[in-house]
Design a protein around this motif. Structure first.
Motif, PDB file in Angstrom:
ATOM      1  N   ALA A  80      -4.340  -4.421  -0.251  1.00  0.00           N
ATOM      2  CA  ALA A  80      -3.728  -5.117   0.906  1.00  0.00           C
ATOM      3  C   ALA A  80      -4.400  -5.118   2.394  1.00  0.00           C
ATOM      4  O   ALA A  80      -3.973  -5.513   3.308  1.00  0.00           O
ATOM      5  N   ASP A  81      -5.701  -4.368   2.344  1.00  0.00           N
ATOM      6  CA  ASP A  81      -6.326  -4.216   3.370  1.00  0.00           C
ATOM      7  C   ASP A  81      -7.357  -5.530   3.236  1.00  0.00           C
ATOM      8  O   ASP A  81      -8.611  -5.262   2.698  1.00  0.00           O
ATOM      9  N   THR A  82      -7.316  -6.669   3.679  1.00  0.00           N
ATOM     10  CA  THR A  82      -7.802  -7.712   3.704  1.00  0.00           C
ATOM     11  C   THR A  82      -8.904  -7.966   4.847  1.00  0.00           C
ATOM     12  O   THR A  82      -9.554  -8.937   4.825  1.00  0.00           O
ATOM     13  N   PHE A  83      -8.858  -7.132   5.799  1.00  0.00           N
ATOM     14  CA  PHE A  83      -9.727  -7.281   6.857  1.00  0.00           C
ATOM     15  C   PHE A  83     -11.014  -6.744   6.790  1.00  0.00           C
ATOM     16  O   PHE A  83     -12.234  -7.004   7.294  1.00  0.00           O
ATOM     17  N   ARG A  84     -11.059  -5.516   6.042  1.00  0.00           N
ATOM     18  CA  ARG A  84     -12.402  -4.900   5.902  1.00  0.00           C
ATOM     19  C   ARG A  84     -12.873  -5.235   4.542  1.00  0.00           C
ATOM     20  O   ARG A  84     -12.410  -5.237   3.443  1.00  0.00           O
ATOM     21  N   ALA A  85     -14.030  -5.882   4.539  1.00  0.00           N
ATOM     22  CA  ALA A  85     -14.922  -6.571   3.381  1.00  0.00           C
ATOM     23  C   ALA A  85     -14.889  -5.654   2.203  1.00  0.00           C
ATOM     24  O   ALA A  85     -14.428  -6.118   0.909  1.00  0.00           O
ATOM     25  N   ALA A  86     -15.209  -4.405   2.468  1.00  0.00           N
ATOM     26  CA  ALA A  86     -15.431  -3.594   1.491  1.00  0.00           C
ATOM     27  C   ALA A  86     -14.186  -2.782   0.800  1.00  0.00           C
ATOM     28  O   ALA A  86     -14.351  -2.006   0.067  1.00  0.00           O
ATOM     29  N   ALA A  87     -13.223  -3.069   1.424  1.00  0.00           N
ATOM     30  CA  ALA A  87     -11.962  -2.183   0.871  1.00  0.00           C
ATOM     31  C   ALA A  87     -11.577  -2.454  -0.533  1.00  0.00           C
ATOM     32  O   ALA A  87     -11.364  -1.463  -1.370  1.00  0.00           O
ATOM     33  N   ALA A  88     -11.314  -3.624  -0.494  1.00  0.00           N
ATOM     34  CA  ALA A  88     -10.892  -4.195  -2.251  1.00  0.00           C
ATOM     35  C   ALA A  88     -12.049  -3.660  -3.141  1.00  0.00           C
ATOM     36  O   ALA A  88     -11.605  -3.303  -4.201  1.00  0.00           O
ATOM     37  N   ASP A  89     -13.278  -3.868  -2.831  1.00  0.00           N
ATOM     38  CA  ASP A  89     -14.205  -3.041  -3.801  1.00  0.00           C
ATOM     39  C   ASP A  89     -14.440  -2.028  -3.785  1.00  0.00           C
ATOM     40  O   ASP A  89     -14.295  -1.407  -4.958  1.00  0.00           O
ATOM     41  N   GLN A  90     -14.181  -1.324  -2.857  1.00  0.00           N
ATOM     42  CA  GLN A  90     -14.026   0.254  -2.834  1.00  0.00           C
ATOM     43  C   GLN A  90     -12.610   0.710  -3.794  1.00  0.00           C
ATOM     44  O   GLN A  90     -12.879   1.746  -4.475  1.00  0.00           O
ATOM     45  N   LEU A  91     -11.601   0.061  -3.507  1.00  0.00           N
ATOM     46  CA  LEU A  91     -10.482   0.355  -4.443  1.00  0.00           C
ATOM     47  C   LEU A  91     -10.848   0.107  -5.871  1.00  0.00           C
ATOM     48  O   LEU A  91     -10.248   0.803  -6.894  1.00  0.00           O
ATOM     49  N   GLU A  92     -11.412  -1.007  -6.202  1.00  0.00           N
ATOM     50  CA  GLU A  92     -11.568  -1.491  -7.483  1.00  0.00           C
ATOM     51  C   GLU A  92     -12.700  -0.457  -8.129  1.00  0.00           C
ATOM     52  O   GLU A  92     -12.594  -0.115  -9.479  1.00  0.00           O
ATOM     53  N   THR A  93     -13.676   0.142  -7.316  1.00  0.00           N
ATOM     54  CA  THR A  93     -14.560   1.010  -8.076  1.00  0.00           C
ATOM     55  C   THR A  93     -13.677   2.562  -8.325  1.00  0.00           C
ATOM     56  O   THR A  93     -13.946   3.037  -9.314  1.00  0.00           O
ATOM     57  N   TRP A  94     -12.719   2.943  -7.420  1.00  0.00           N
ATOM     58  CA  TRP A  94     -11.742   3.965  -7.881  1.00  0.00           C
ATOM     59  C   TRP A  94     -10.988   3.677  -8.926  1.00  0.00           C
ATOM     60  O   TRP A  94     -10.802   4.661  -9.890  1.00  0.00           O
ATOM     61  N   GLY A  95     -10.532   2.596  -9.223  1.00  0.00           N
ATOM     62  CA  GLY A  95      -9.727   2.076 -10.322  1.00  0.00           C
ATOM     63  C   GLY A  95     -10.505   2.082 -11.504  1.00  0.00           C
ATOM     64  O   GLY A  95      -9.736   2.466 -12.578  1.00  0.00           O
ATOM     65  N   ALA A  96     -11.529   1.448 -11.714  1.00  0.00           N
ATOM     66  CA  ALA A  96     -12.407   1.302 -12.717  1.00  0.00           C
ATOM     67  C   ALA A  96     -12.618   2.681 -13.519  1.00  0.00           C
ATOM     68  O   ALA A  96     -12.724   2.680 -14.756  1.00  0.00           O
ATOM     69  N   LYS A  97     -12.862   3.836 -12.856  1.00  0.00           N
ATOM     70  CA  LYS A  97     -13.120   4.993 -13.330  1.00  0.00           C
ATOM     71  C   LYS A  97     -12.169   5.520 -14.170  1.00  0.00           C
ATOM     72  O   LYS A  97     -12.295   6.587 -15.013  1.00  0.00           O
ATOM     73  N   VAL A  98     -10.740   5.199 -14.032  1.00  0.00           N
ATOM     74  CA  VAL A  98      -9.738   5.819 -14.503  1.00  0.00           C
ATOM     75  C   VAL A  98      -8.972   4.675 -15.093  1.00  0.00           C
ATOM     76  O   VAL A  98      -7.620   4.758 -15.571  1.00  0.00           O
ATOM     77  N   ASP A  99      -9.320   3.569 -15.371  1.00  0.00           N
ATOM     78  CA  ASP A  99      -8.834   2.654 -16.224  1.00  0.00           C
ATOM     79  C   ASP A  99      -7.418   1.951 -15.569  1.00  0.00           C
ATOM     80  O   ASP A  99      -6.570   1.638 -15.941  1.00  0.00           O
ATOM     81  N   VAL A 100      -7.588   1.747 -14.079  1.00  0.00           N
ATOM     82  CA  VAL A 100      -6.291   1.465 -13.439  1.00  0.00           C
ATOM     83  C   VAL A 100      -6.788  -0.048 -12.758  1.00  0.00           C
ATOM     84  O   VAL A 100      -7.661  -0.103 -12.086  1.00  0.00           O
ATOM     85  N   PRO A 101      -5.839  -1.119 -12.937  1.00  0.00           N
ATOM     86  CA  PRO A 101      -6.213  -2.218 -12.540  1.00  0.00           C
ATOM     87  C   PRO A 101      -5.947  -2.514 -10.975  1.00  0.00           C
ATOM     88  O   PRO A 101      -5.095  -1.781 -10.455  1.00  0.00           O
ATOM     89  N   VAL A 102      -6.433  -3.571 -10.340  1.00  0.00           N
ATOM     90  CA  VAL A 102      -6.330  -3.781  -8.828  1.00  0.00           C
ATOM     91  C   VAL A 102      -6.039  -5.034  -8.551  1.00  0.00           C
ATOM     92  O   VAL A 102      -6.707  -6.159  -9.381  1.00  0.00           O
TER      93      VAL A 102
END
Length: 424
Positions: free
Chosen positions: A260-282
């Protein structure tokens, strides 16, 4: 013209005709040989391809009647099936192909799913990092209190040391009064007793009987349990959300992240990177600048449908003095609760900001209501007293602390490890 000249001309003409005829015959013979060589090469290549297809594909019995229909077709109407990964090389002068090259497409690399470290290892790392932090807070207190007879100036030095460590004015005054009446401090005692006196008083201020467990970890917790992460810019909310997801995964819980951090361009990508490492969907928006409340709503709906254990919603960093941004946090919570109740709101604070962080904490507590605090950058900081002051001012416990940059350096806050780390 005499007879010899006529015979000579005739002989030249005959020889020329013979040369022409011989050249034509030799050219036709050469072309015929080339054509035969090409046909032989093509036949050999077809045989090799047929053998490779037979070796690669299992034989599938044809339905009844299909073999007969296939036999009735002429060879011209039967085209060999296309083989994925086979590329035919053109023959000379654009003729028919002579070779077939197998091209293997490289498979997309699938990153391995990591197994995060459990709580036991994290707590051990917390103790080690704090004990090696070089925090002068405890050492300064110990040196002052180790004197045989403490003057008023000495007690003022004790209070100043506490204030410099961001313990807070009220808590500092309370601790000084308790130390003044402790016989282990005022009497002639050995260093071991003095250290134990300091330890017990600090533990009393930090609080050992406070429930610091996350709502999602309690017996009978709601499912999905919703956690909203809040804080100002630069405190490490998105990173903390990713690390918190890893902590839950280490406990074999199913987790979903909401970007829900939609103002910072890289926030969602950063969160997806964290999730991908432990198989957590975003759950994220497909466009930048989307309404963060709508993303939170969709994440809650998706978490409910998938019946996950924990939903962690990351929000944009905001200055505590911007009323419209703080109001938006309240909206995110209200919209999320249309699908699921919000069980936890964690305020992420940078431990190095000290009392500046207190002003932030109060405004966030009023805007959205917080249930706990996450302190980042606690290792190596001389501002460790913020743990005491933030709890005293807000009435909520410090639940998690970040003690490093590693992915598993987020640990549950342990009062005894913290105080032992301060005292060295």
């Amino acid at each position: 013209m005499d007879t010899n000249m006529v015979y000579g001309i005739i002989a030249v003409v005959v020889i020329a005709v013979l040369l022409i005829v011989g050249g034509i015959w030799m050219d036709r013979s050469r072309k015929k040989n080339i054509q035969q060589s090409q046909e032989a090469a093509k036949a050999k290549a077809d045989e090799r391809l047929a053998a490779e297809r037979a070796a690669q594909k299992p034989t599938v019995p044809e339905p009844a009647g299909q073999g007969r229909e296939r036999a009735e077709q002429t060879p011209d109407t039967l085209a060999p099936p296309a083989e994925p990964g086979l590329v035919e090389e053109p023959g000379p002068e654009g003729g028919e192909s002579l070779e077939a090259v197998v091209v293997e497409e490289p498979a997309e690399p699938v990153p391995p799913v990591e197994k995060p470290e459990g709580k036991k290892g994290r707590l051990q790392r917390l103790r080690e990092r704090l004990s090696k932090s070089g925090n002068p807070f405890g050492k300064a207190l110990f040196n002052i209190l180790a004197k045989d007879h403490l003057s008023e100036t000495d007690w003022e030095d004790v209070e100043d040391t506490l204030l410099l460590a961001d313990v807070g004015a009220e808590a500092s005054e309370q601790l000084v009064e308790q130390l003044r009446t402790d016989a282990r401090v005022t009497g002639e005692t050995d260093p071991t007793q003095l250290r134990e006196a300091l330890r017990s008083e600090l533990l009393a201020l930090v609080g050992t009987d406070v429930d610091r467990s996350l709502e999602a970890e309690k017996p009978g917790a709601k499912k999905p349990s919703v956690i909203i992460m809040v804080g100002v810019n630069g405190t490490g909310k998105t990173t903390t959300a990713g690390k918190l997801a890893r902590l839950f995964v280490s406990e074999d819980k199913t987790v979903m992240l909401g970007a829900a951090d939609t103002f910072r361009a890289a926030a969602a990508d950063q969160l997806e990177t964290w999730g991908a490492k432990v198989d957590v969907p975003v759950v994220r928006s497909d466009k930048e600048g989307a309404d963060p409340a709508s993303v939170a709503f969709e994440a809650a709906a998706k978490a409910k449908d998938d019946d996950v254990d924990v939903l962690i919603i990351d929000t944009a960093g905001r200055l505590q003095n911007k009323a419209n941004l703080m109001d938006e946090l309240g909206k995110i919570r209200r919209v999320t609760e249309k699908n699921l109740p919000v069980d936890e709101v964690l305020l992420v604070l940078d431990a190095t900001t000290g009392q500046n962080g207190m002003a932030q904490a109060k405004v966030f507590a009023e805007a959205i209501g917080i249930t706990g605090v996450v302190l980042t950058k606690l290792d190596g900081s001389a501002k460790g007293g913020i743990v005491i002051s933030v709890q005293k001012e807000l009435g909520v416990p410090v639940k998690l602390v970040g003690v490093g940059e590693g992915p598993d350096d987020l640990a549950p806050f342990d009062p005894e490890s913290f105080v032992d780390g301060i005292l060295g």
